[in-house]
Design a protein around this motif. Structure first.
Motif, PDB file in Angstrom:
ATOM      1  N   SER A   4       0.848  -1.194   0.000  1.00  0.00           N
ATOM      2  CA  SER A   4       0.000   0.000   0.000  1.00  0.00           C
ATOM      3  C   SER A   4       0.879   1.238   0.000  1.00  0.00           C
ATOM      4  N   TYR A   5       0.475   2.220  -0.788  1.00  0.00           N
ATOM      5  CA  TYR A   5       1.200   3.477  -0.902  1.00  0.00           C
ATOM      6  C   TYR A   5       0.207   4.624  -0.780  1.00  0.00           C
ATOM      7  N   ASN A   6       0.616   5.708  -0.190  1.00  0.00           N
ATOM      8  CA  ASN A   6      -0.196   6.923  -0.139  1.00  0.00           C
ATOM      9  C   ASN A   6       0.273   7.861  -1.240  1.00  0.00           C
ATOM     10  N   HIS A   7      -0.706   8.445  -1.943  1.00  0.00           N
ATOM     11  CA  HIS A   7      -0.379   9.386  -3.020  1.00  0.00           C
ATOM     12  C   HIS A   7      -1.516  10.385  -3.139  1.00  0.00           C
ATOM     13  N   LYS A   8      -1.240  11.634  -2.784  1.00  0.00           N
ATOM     14  CA  LYS A   8      -2.194  12.744  -2.922  1.00  0.00           C
ATOM     15  C   LYS A   8      -3.549  12.416  -2.292  1.00  0.00           C
ATOM     16  N   SER A   9      -3.545  11.984  -1.065  1.00  0.00           N
ATOM     17  CA  SER A   9      -4.717  11.638  -0.253  1.00  0.00           C
ATOM     18  C   SER A   9      -5.474  10.410  -0.746  1.00  0.00           C
ATOM     19  N   PHE A  10      -4.869   9.626  -1.615  1.00  0.00           N
ATOM     20  CA  PHE A  10      -5.418   8.351  -2.058  1.00  0.00           C
ATOM     21  C   PHE A  10      -4.528   7.238  -1.517  1.00  0.00           C
ATOM     22  N   VAL A  11      -5.096   6.056  -1.358  1.00  0.00           N
ATOM     23  CA  VAL A  11      -4.316   4.876  -1.001  1.00  0.00           C
ATOM     24  C   VAL A  11      -4.271   3.989  -2.236  1.00  0.00           C
ATOM     25  N   LEU A  12      -3.070   3.664  -2.668  1.00  0.00           N
ATOM     26  CA  LEU A  12      -2.852   2.793  -3.821  1.00  0.00           C
ATOM     27  C   LEU A  12      -2.451   1.426  -3.293  1.00  0.00           C
ATOM     28  N   GLU A  13      -3.327   0.454  -3.416  1.00  0.00           N
ATOM     29  CA  GLU A  13      -3.017  -0.896  -2.949  1.00  0.00           C
ATOM     30  C   GLU A  13      -2.685  -1.747  -4.164  1.00  0.00           C
ATOM     31  N   VAL A  14      -1.466  -2.265  -4.193  1.00  0.00           N
ATOM     32  CA  VAL A  14      -0.987  -3.047  -5.322  1.00  0.00           C
ATOM     33  C   VAL A  14      -0.762  -4.480  -4.863  1.00  0.00           C
ATOM     34  N   THR A  47     -14.584   4.337  -7.596  1.00  0.00           N
ATOM     35  CA  THR A  47     -15.209   3.522  -8.636  1.00  0.00           C
ATOM     36  C   THR A  47     -14.860   3.956 -10.045  1.00  0.00           C
ATOM     37  N   ALA A  48     -14.298   5.134 -10.203  1.00  0.00           N
ATOM     38  CA  ALA A  48     -13.926   5.593 -11.544  1.00  0.00           C
ATOM     39  C   ALA A  48     -12.871   4.691 -12.184  1.00  0.00           C
ATOM     40  N   PHE A  49     -12.018   4.070 -11.374  1.00  0.00           N
ATOM     41  CA  PHE A  49     -10.963   3.248 -11.946  1.00  0.00           C
ATOM     42  C   PHE A  49     -10.429   2.181 -10.999  1.00  0.00           C
ATOM     43  N   SER A  50     -11.268   1.520 -10.235  1.00  0.00           N
ATOM     44  CA  SER A  50     -10.793   0.466  -9.335  1.00  0.00           C
ATOM     45  C   SER A  50     -11.692  -0.751  -9.439  1.00  0.00           C
ATOM     46  N   PRO A  51     -11.158  -1.953  -9.398  1.00  0.00           N
ATOM     47  CA  PRO A  51      -9.724  -2.267  -9.458  1.00  0.00           C
ATOM     48  C   PRO A  51      -9.189  -2.202 -10.884  1.00  0.00           C
ATOM     49  N   SER A  71       5.762  -1.237 -11.714  1.00  0.00           N
ATOM     50  CA  SER A  71       5.011  -0.721 -12.853  1.00  0.00           C
ATOM     51  C   SER A  71       3.586  -0.355 -12.459  1.00  0.00           C
ATOM     52  N   ALA A  72       2.965  -1.193 -11.647  1.00  0.00           N
ATOM     53  CA  ALA A  72       1.600  -0.920 -11.194  1.00  0.00           C
ATOM     54  C   ALA A  72       1.557   0.301 -10.285  1.00  0.00           C
ATOM     55  N   HIS A  73       2.556   0.448  -9.427  1.00  0.00           N
ATOM     56  CA  HIS A  73       2.630   1.610  -8.548  1.00  0.00           C
ATOM     57  C   HIS A  73       2.740   2.886  -9.380  1.00  0.00           C
ATOM     58  N   SER A  74       3.613   2.890 -10.367  1.00  0.00           N
ATOM     59  CA  SER A  74       3.773   4.058 -11.240  1.00  0.00           C
ATOM     60  C   SER A  74       2.502   4.332 -12.033  1.00  0.00           C
ATOM     61  N   ALA A  75       1.869   3.290 -12.547  1.00  0.00           N
ATOM     62  CA  ALA A  75       0.634   3.459 -13.318  1.00  0.00           C
ATOM     63  C   ALA A  75      -0.473   4.030 -12.438  1.00  0.00           C
ATOM     64  N   ALA A  76      -0.586   3.554 -11.209  1.00  0.00           N
ATOM     65  CA  ALA A  76      -1.620   4.056 -10.294  1.00  0.00           C
ATOM     66  C   ALA A  76      -1.402   5.530  -9.980  1.00  0.00           C
ATOM     67  N   GLN A  77      -0.153   5.929  -9.755  1.00  0.00           N
ATOM     68  CA  GLN A  77       0.142   7.340  -9.516  1.00  0.00           C
ATOM     69  C   GLN A  77      -0.263   8.184 -10.726  1.00  0.00           C
ATOM     70  N   ASP A  82      -3.635  12.150 -13.405  1.00  0.00           N
ATOM     71  CA  ASP A  82      -4.442  12.525 -14.569  1.00  0.00           C
ATOM     72  C   ASP A  82      -5.883  12.786 -14.174  1.00  0.00           C
ATOM     73  N   TRP A  83      -6.410  11.978 -13.284  1.00  0.00           N
ATOM     74  CA  TRP A  83      -7.793  12.135 -12.842  1.00  0.00           C
ATOM     75  C   TRP A  83      -7.974  13.451 -12.083  1.00  0.00           C
ATOM     76  N   MET A  84      -7.008  13.783 -11.226  1.00  0.00           N
ATOM     77  CA  MET A  84      -7.078  15.033 -10.482  1.00  0.00           C
ATOM     78  C   MET A  84      -6.940  16.237 -11.424  1.00  0.00           C
ATOM     79  N   LYS A  85      -6.087  16.140 -12.441  1.00  0.00           N
ATOM     80  CA  LYS A  85      -5.942  17.228 -13.426  1.00  0.00           C
ATOM     81  C   LYS A  85      -7.256  17.444 -14.181  1.00  0.00           C
ATOM     82  N   ALA A  86      -7.882  16.339 -14.579  1.00  0.00           N
ATOM     83  CA  ALA A  86      -9.134  16.437 -15.334  1.00  0.00           C
ATOM     84  C   ALA A  86     -10.271  16.985 -14.479  1.00  0.00           C
ATOM     85  N   ALA A  87     -10.194  16.772 -13.174  1.00  0.00           N
ATOM     86  CA  ALA A  87     -11.258  17.239 -12.279  1.00  0.00           C
ATOM     87  C   ALA A  87     -11.197  18.747 -12.049  1.00  0.00           C
ATOM     88  N   HIS A  88     -10.049  19.337 -12.317  1.00  0.00           N
ATOM     89  CA  HIS A  88      -9.905  20.793 -12.091  1.00  0.00           C
ATOM     90  C   HIS A  88     -10.146  21.554 -13.312  1.00  0.00           C
TER      91      HIS A  88
END
Length: 88
Positions: A4-14, A47-51, A71-77, A82-88
């Motif tokens: 599990s990794y934290n990234h910009k207030s999200f938890v990325l579980e790989v 739900t926009a992109f999990s799992p 690779s999965a960690h980098s892809a999740a980040q 990208d999702w946060m950029k599109a939301a703004h």
């Protein structure tokens, strides 16, 4: 293997899954790996992109667990960024 990794207030579980398929006793196929990513926030999957199932570009899966994990960690980040950029 689960990380599990934290990234910009999200938890990325790989998690990494192993696929063994034997062709014959003389020529066993090497183990291959698939990464599964769940992105959550406040304890609930986004739900926009999990799992997500992450595979190598040229082949259906990775040749090592470490490649799958990184690779999965980098892809999740990238997905989160990208999702946060599109939301703004």
């Amino acid at each position: 293997m689960i990380r599990s990794y934290n990234h910009k207030s999200f938890v990325l579980e790989v998690s990494v899954e192993t696929s063994f398929r034997l062709v014959s006793k003389l020529a066993p196929e090497p183990a291959r790996y698939l990464a599964v990513v769940t992105i959550s926030r406040s304890g609930r999957p986004v739900t926009a992109f999990s799992p997500l199932y992450v595979a190598h570009d040229r082949i259906a899966n990775f040749s090592s667990a470490e490649d799958a994990l990184m690779s999965a960690h980098s892809a999740a980040q990238t997905f989160v960024d990208d999702w946060m950029k599109a939301a703004h």
